[in-house]
Write a protein that holds these residues in place. Sequence first.
Motif, PDB file in Angstrom:
ATOM      1  N   PHE A 400       0.840  -1.194   0.000  1.00  0.00           N
ATOM      2  CA  PHE A 400       0.000   0.000   0.000  1.00  0.00           C
ATOM      3  C   PHE A 400       0.878   1.249   0.000  1.00  0.00           C
ATOM      4  N   ILE A 401       1.966   1.220   0.754  1.00  0.00           N
ATOM      5  CA  ILE A 401       2.874   2.366   0.806  1.00  0.00           C
ATOM      6  C   ILE A 401       3.594   2.530  -0.527  1.00  0.00           C
ATOM      7  N   VAL A 402       3.960   1.423  -1.173  1.00  0.00           N
ATOM      8  CA  VAL A 402       4.594   1.511  -2.491  1.00  0.00           C
ATOM      9  C   VAL A 402       3.650   2.204  -3.473  1.00  0.00           C
ATOM     10  N   ALA A 403       2.387   1.812  -3.444  1.00  0.00           N
ATOM     11  CA  ALA A 403       1.407   2.455  -4.326  1.00  0.00           C
ATOM     12  C   ALA A 403       1.260   3.925  -3.990  1.00  0.00           C
ATOM     13  N   HIS A 404       1.195   4.262  -2.694  1.00  0.00           N
ATOM     14  CA  HIS A 404       1.002   5.657  -2.273  1.00  0.00           C
ATOM     15  C   HIS A 404       2.127   6.545  -2.774  1.00  0.00           C
ATOM     16  N   PHE A 405       3.374   6.154  -2.525  1.00  0.00           N
ATOM     17  CA  PHE A 405       4.430   7.111  -2.881  1.00  0.00           C
ATOM     18  C   PHE A 405       4.682   7.142  -4.391  1.00  0.00           C
ATOM     19  N   HIS A 406       4.319   6.105  -5.125  1.00  0.00           N
ATOM     20  CA  HIS A 406       4.403   6.206  -6.576  1.00  0.00           C
ATOM     21  C   HIS A 406       3.320   7.139  -7.114  1.00  0.00           C
ATOM     22  N   TYR A 407       2.136   7.108  -6.529  1.00  0.00           N
ATOM     23  CA  TYR A 407       1.096   8.038  -6.957  1.00  0.00           C
ATOM     24  C   TYR A 407       1.503   9.483  -6.659  1.00  0.00           C
ATOM     25  N   VAL A 408       2.146   9.689  -5.511  1.00  0.00           N
ATOM     26  CA  VAL A 408       2.559  11.051  -5.160  1.00  0.00           C
ATOM     27  C   VAL A 408       3.737  11.505  -6.021  1.00  0.00           C
ATOM     28  N   LEU A 409       4.763  10.658  -6.149  1.00  0.00           N
ATOM     29  CA  LEU A 409       5.988  11.084  -6.820  1.00  0.00           C
ATOM     30  C   LEU A 409       5.857  11.032  -8.337  1.00  0.00           C
ATOM     31  N   VAL A 410       5.321   9.955  -8.876  1.00  0.00           N
ATOM     32  CA  VAL A 410       5.178   9.871 -10.332  1.00  0.00           C
ATOM     33  C   VAL A 410       4.076  10.823 -10.780  1.00  0.00           C
ATOM     34  N   GLY A 411       2.931  10.786 -10.079  1.00  0.00           N
ATOM     35  CA  GLY A 411       1.861  11.709 -10.422  1.00  0.00           C
ATOM     36  C   GLY A 411       2.252  13.144 -10.162  1.00  0.00           C
ATOM     37  N   GLY A 412       2.947  13.398  -9.048  1.00  0.00           N
ATOM     38  CA  GLY A 412       3.274  14.755  -8.664  1.00  0.00           C
ATOM     39  C   GLY A 412       4.484  15.339  -9.349  1.00  0.00           C
ATOM     40  N   MET A 413       5.305  14.505  -9.998  1.00  0.00           N
ATOM     41  CA  MET A 413       6.508  15.039 -10.623  1.00  0.00           C
ATOM     42  C   MET A 413       6.690  14.562 -12.060  1.00  0.00           C
ATOM     43  N   VAL A 414       6.551  13.273 -12.337  1.00  0.00           N
ATOM     44  CA  VAL A 414       6.845  12.763 -13.674  1.00  0.00           C
ATOM     45  C   VAL A 414       5.842  13.288 -14.702  1.00  0.00           C
ATOM     46  N   PHE A 415       4.563  13.267 -14.380  1.00  0.00           N
ATOM     47  CA  PHE A 415       3.578  13.762 -15.345  1.00  0.00           C
ATOM     48  C   PHE A 415       3.754  15.262 -15.614  1.00  0.00           C
ATOM     49  N   PRO A 416       3.969  16.117 -14.600  1.00  0.00           N
ATOM     50  CA  PRO A 416       4.272  17.512 -14.925  1.00  0.00           C
ATOM     51  C   PRO A 416       5.551  17.690 -15.734  1.00  0.00           C
ATOM     52  N   VAL A 417       6.563  16.847 -15.492  1.00  0.00           N
ATOM     53  CA  VAL A 417       7.802  16.950 -16.271  1.00  0.00           C
ATOM     54  C   VAL A 417       7.526  16.617 -17.733  1.00  0.00           C
ATOM     55  N   PHE A 418       6.707  15.605 -18.005  1.00  0.00           N
ATOM     56  CA  PHE A 418       6.374  15.288 -19.391  1.00  0.00           C
ATOM     57  C   PHE A 418       5.531  16.403 -20.012  1.00  0.00           C
ATOM     58  N   ALA A 419       4.626  17.001 -19.227  1.00  0.00           N
ATOM     59  CA  ALA A 419       3.886  18.157 -19.728  1.00  0.00           C
ATOM     60  C   ALA A 419       4.862  19.281 -20.085  1.00  0.00           C
ATOM     61  N   ALA A 420       5.882  19.474 -19.234  1.00  0.00           N
ATOM     62  CA  ALA A 420       6.879  20.515 -19.484  1.00  0.00           C
ATOM     63  C   ALA A 420       7.684  20.225 -20.738  1.00  0.00           C
ATOM     64  N   MET A 421       7.988  18.948 -20.984  1.00  0.00           N
ATOM     65  CA  MET A 421       8.717  18.597 -22.211  1.00  0.00           C
ATOM     66  C   MET A 421       7.913  18.996 -23.445  1.00  0.00           C
TER      67      MET A 421
END
Length: 838
Positions: A400-421
């Motif tokens: 559950f914690i693995v899912a939580h921090f991937h949602y926060v970090l990938v959702g909170g950083m990777v998707f905006p970075v791809f939007a920025a690209m």
Amino acid sequence: MTDHAIQDRLPSSLPRPEGELERLEKPWQRPTGWRFLKRVDNTSIGLLYIGTALLFFLLAGILGLMMRTQLAVPDNGLMSASVYNQVFTMHGTVMMFLFAIPIVEAISVYLLPNMLGARDLPFPRLSAYAYWAYAIGGLAFFCTLFFGLSPDGGWFMYPPLTGKQYSPGLNADFWLLGIGFIEISAIAGAIELIVGILFTRAPGMTLSRMPVYAWAMLVVAVMIVFAFPAIIAGTALLEMERAFDWPFFIGERGGDPILWQHLFWFFGHPEVYIIFLPAAGMVSTMIPTIAGTPLVGRKAIIVALVIVCFFSFALWAHHMFTAGLGVMSMSFVSAASMAVAVPTGIQVFAWIATLWRGKVRMTGPALFLGGFMFIFVLGGLTGVMVALLPFDWQAHDTYFIVAHFHYVLVGGMVFPVFAAMYYWLPLLKGQRLSERVAKWVFWLMFGGFNIAFFPMHITGLLGMPRRVYTYPGEMGWNGLNMVSTVGAFVLAAGVLLFLVDVVRTLRRPEQPVGNPWNASTLEWLPTEAYNARSIPEVRSADPLWDQPNLCEQVEAGQHYLPGTESGQRETLVTSPVAATPRHLLVLPADSWLPFTAAAGTAGFFLLLTVKMHVVAWACGITAIAATVAWLWGSDRTPPISQAKVSDTLVLPVGARGRASHSWWATIIMLVVDATVFASFVFAYIHISMRLEVCPPPAASLPALRWPLMAGALLAAGSACMLWAVRSLGTRRLPWLALAALGCTGAAFLVDLHGYQLAGLDPQAQAWSATIGALLSYQGLHVVVLALVGIYLAARAWSGRLSPSSRATLDNTALLWHYTTLQGIVLSLAVHGVPLLME
């Protein structure tokens, strides 16, 4: 105000002199071919940074796919437990330390000078050094996978598992080494960003008009200054335990493994927001453009950024709810963990309101920003769940914690970075990525991500623990794990398609960049190697919208500094609040020295780790020599004393004392230094509080005469340095600097002698080891002062110190007085804590 009225107030409205543009272009020419290693300008370094960070993202993603393949079916023998632990540790370490933090600094190094209207950031060679140290060290660290030397204790490296007893090889040492390079790079970048944002903004760009992205990076840089020193101290203590058998984390000898968790998570939880806040700043920049309307709640968003910064330092024990801390302290941390959702929610609602008020165009950036908000909100909701103590006690070490921090970090950083690209890639060659392909990329990544990580919430609630390399088939996790593995490969397919489109787009012919999104911020001004032709005067938070002729005016050289006054690279220094022009800053040119110093630094630590001492010390000497040569040419008398930066404004060239950018950079560096020292003091207090009697029966403190004598000598050294500052231009200055060095060195030897007489034995128990760590840190400062003092004397003897070239003297004095203060605080802490515990 009408366009005609604005034209009347242009800083340089007269016709431009013939040849002015050619003189501006000459010092900004970039070396080509293999000489690109010399480049130090923000555009070149920023692009290298971004490319290297994305490479590490791909490498970490491949490791993640290997893990998911291993866990796809029960009782899988694809990888052994040992190999899986190395892959698991490297996946987390590379993703967090070699991708997440560097990518946000990389994008800021590339974007901020243009966004702020500056020619460049104030320390371009420091940025180059930071990049090369990160790139060389990071790649060498990753290659340990191919030699079986990768760390295998998890990306958090908890003792006692990572102590010498349970990890006797070099694997853990390479982790400590690899993190060291990230520490150097991140802190150097933070110093560059703070000084650059506060002092090199375009005239008129007050703090209230500064882009939200610049605000986010300023807040993040401050967070790095206060968060990273804790991990510096922690890694130093763990390496001293491994190298010298000083038992900081060995419970049987008075140490405490929980001390590592305190130091690691005091860095680790603010790191989550160090990653998220730059992404939030990018979102706040892109959403108004996509919606075609100013950002709703701009001031509230800026306040929310600052509040998140404040709360982030109160949450480190959020990761330690199962570590046996007191219920009262955990309750406060639980409350803070839920409260941080409020300023984050303010930003989300402001973004939604902006989209609602405007007219959204469903482009590639818009798709990824929509995906970001959906995923990040889900991650935030599970974050509130794990902030509740009873729930966290059940779910803490599950998937559950693995899912939580991937949602926060990938959702909170990777998707905006791809939007920025998608949003900022046209700045490179004027070509946009394919909108048709963007839809495929987005849905593959969005769908693959949710297919991969949403089932992990369920597997975690069904009891699947984290960090296991296999599992028996009768546990009921088989189908969910297979679904997660399929989702991971779908996500990877989206990333691969994105890379193919990037390569295809960058192979197209270059064309004018223009302003394809009709954005409002200054990075869309026409730029060359020197950035904008003239530094614009800013009159609003959305200059390209509110000053419709700004592009033409800037390109025609009708604003500040349309040429070069000194014949070298230059930028304006403005006041930190009102952005009023203060002076002209002459910037350093391209050089081999930052690359040479970084390569020497990397070689020294890497080769020392594998016991190749002779070659390692050769690399270390090379790094020191390159650094000395770099500094020797930096603090020089400006070629001119005054510069005409517009038709009506003449500014001084360079500054000294508190007006100097290097003075403020030294202050920030000393704040980092003091926070590292405070972390060592915390370790001493933490270990002392675990004792029944302090000092322990086998140890004692030196007699008071020794610290009093050492304190008097430290004060004498600072007095000599004060006298030296006032003796600028006289022959006694170098002798006073050497006298100050003699006093400071004698003070350390007196202190060390007192502890030796008291029988201090750092190998005997942890209490003595923490004092040994404090003394070692003070000794390191004395060694640095020896190098700096000799360097200062050499500059004085060579006639290179003058009223207009005195940064070396002023900054050395700051470092000297800080070392004096640190030595006095060290004695007070060591002798005062036992008295308070009586």
